[in-house]
Design an enzyme around this catalytic site. Structure first.
Site, PDB file in Angstrom:
ATOM      1  CG  LEU A  65      15.375  45.003   0.627  1.00  0.00           C
ATOM      2  CD1 LEU A  65      14.002  45.106  -0.040  1.00  0.00           C
ATOM      3  CD2 LEU A  65      16.448  45.565  -0.298  1.00  0.00           C
ATOM      4  CG  ASP A 307      24.675  38.041   0.786  1.00  0.00           C
ATOM      5  OD1 ASP A 307      23.769  38.525   1.491  1.00  0.00           O
ATOM      6  OD2 ASP A 307      25.654  37.448   1.262  1.00  0.00           O
ATOM      7  CG  HIS A 311      26.937  46.725   6.883  1.00  0.00           C
ATOM      8  ND1 HIS A 311      26.092  46.432   7.940  1.00  0.00           N
ATOM      9  CD2 HIS A 311      27.282  45.538   6.333  1.00  0.00           C
ATOM     10  CE1 HIS A 311      25.953  45.109   8.018  1.00  0.00           C
ATOM     11  NE2 HIS A 311      26.651  44.546   7.058  1.00  0.00           N
TER      12      HIS A 311
HETATM   13 ZN   LIG Z   1      23.935  34.768   4.341  1.00  0.00          ZN
END
Ligand SMILES: [Zn+2]
Length: 443
Positions: A65, A307, A311
């Site tokens: 996060l 996951d 970015h």
């Molecule tokens: Zn990882």
């Protein structure tokens, strides 16, 4: 306040419920799963879930996060908004922030920011080592008191087996699951994609499957030695799965998760040099994808985790070699999980257990991931028939780095309830709340 979710198809793997039922919740807790046609309690709000599946609130064991430290990529509030939009009532936040969540002050900050956002439950994960640098153990006990649910140095493997052994022993004393990002750095240094035919063709430095395999095998051995609960993050190779399968057969307390991109895409898709296909562990070749599907089918894989790794576009727009690893995932994971059901890999009940009851068990989240009496009223409502196209421009995440923009999917989370509160409703499904007004006007 009472809320009745009526006429839905209730799936609760914990109670073995998989049939048409009503679900009654009051305030922040589940009252119970009711036979249809039972007399409704007075003063109850109704959600009409006809044609929809009512499941325990989904729990993502693995999300980044980015707050504190990289709020331009994501904040706890924007991440929580993306989570509930994707059907996740709860997200576990990885500690590789700046500063790292290696002490109770950061743990408390994460919890406070989540309370302020008031959307998804956010459960912080503390680091295994201070600064995630693999050297000195973090303050696990104090962080546990402050609210962490597991420990991990995710993003970095713990390279030293002796330190990992001590971390497992220490974590076991605090009843914390150890989550490991498995990758032998001495084999992956400089690598940007899976090592194989496509890395040769494209002339990019590869990361061999063996780097994950040897690290997972080490962790299986250490899990057996220490008796700690060990969870392998984002497993991506057939060798890692084989090791986990053998360890489970031998009674070792080991579990694992898989991320949707690893069963959906292969390394061949990197031929376009799109950095939204660059992640760690990398996209693997087709034989590894087949092994992951088998692991989902035979029960070796315990959980689906996103996951989610946001970015900024300026970072992802660099050359493939230079761009950071990772993609967003909170809003696409459930749709991609439905691919597994639609392709006959798993059934719907298994999808629900991979996303709710199993994650709750792995991190010891009591009274979550189930619809038993007095459980937290976290609910994910699914429409297996919903046909939709993911449009990243309407994403709730602050970042846009996804390879799934424009992808057509069948099956979606259409409503998310957290602590008895409807925090997300898909705009095409307003009809489910209509009965509320009908109910009110009939009085
Ligand atoms: Zn990882």
């Amino acid at each position: 306040m009472k809320l009745l979710i009526s006429n839905g198809y209730v799936i609760d793997p914990v109670q073995g419920i998989n049939t048409g039922r009503d679900l009654l919740i009051e305030n922040e807790r589940v009252v119970g799963v009711l036979e249809r046609g039972q007399e409704r309690p007075a003063d109850v709000e109704v959600l009409d879930a006809t044609g929809l599946v009512v499941a325990p609130g989904f729990i993502d064991l693995h999300a980044h996060l980015r707050e504190p430290g990289a709020e331009y990529k994501e904040t706890i509030a924007s991440g929580a908004a993306a989570a509930v939009t994707g059907g996740w009532a709860s997200v576990c936040a990885m500690p590789n922030t700046d500063p790292v969540n290696d002490n109770p002050a950061v743990t408390r900050f994460v919890i406070e920011q989540a309370q302020r956002a008031h959307l998804a439950n956010v459960f912080p994960i503390g680091s295994i080592t201070k600064g995630c640098d693999g050297k000195e153990l973090s303050e696990m006990g104090e962080m546990k008191n402050a609210g962490i649910v597991a420990v991990s140095d995710d993003g970095h493997p713990v390279p030293n087996a002796g330190i990992m052994r001590r971390a497992m022993e220490y974590a076991r004393g605090f009843d914390l699951t150890v989550v490991d990002h498995c990758q032998d750095s001495s084999l992956t240094a400089g690598g940007v994609m899976h090592e194989g035919r496509w890395s040769l063709i494209l002339g990019l430095r590869g990361m061999p499957a063996a780097a994950e395999d040897v690290h997972v095998i080490r962790d299986c051995v250490l899990a057996k030695l220490t008796g700690a609960a060990v969870h392998i993050a984002h497993v991506s190779t057939s060798g890692a799965l084989d090791a986990i399968r053998r360890a489970k057969d031998a009674g070792v307390a080991i579990t694992c998760e898989v991320a949707p991109h690893h069963w959906t895409l292969t390394d061949e898709t990197i031929a376009e040099f799109d950095t939204n296909h660059k992640m760690s562990p990398p996209l693997r070749s087709a034989n590894h994808v087949a092994a992951l599907l088998e692991g989902l089918r035979d029960g070796t894989i315990d959980a689906i985790a996103t996951d989610h790794a946001p970015h900024h576009a300026d970072e992802k727009e660099l050359e493939f070699d230079e761009a950071p690893f990772g993609i967003t995932g909170l809003e696409t994971a459930v749709g991609l999980a439905f691919d597994l059901v639609n392709q006959g890999v798993i059934d719907l009940e298994r999808l629900v257990s991979l996303c709710s009851s199993n994650p709750a068990r792995i991190f010891g989240l009591h009274d979550r991931g189930c619809l038993t009496k007095n459980a937290h009223a976290d609910i994910t409502i699914l429409d297996p028939a919903c046909e939709w196209t993911f449009d990243v421009s309407s994403s709730k995440s602050k970042s846009r780095n996804t390879p799934f923009h424009g992808r057509n999917m069948t099956g979606a989370a259409v409503a998310t309830i957290v602590g008895g509160r409807l925090v997300y409703l898909h705009p095409d499904y307003n009809r489910i709340t209509d009965s509320k007004s009908r109910n009110a006007s009939a009085k």
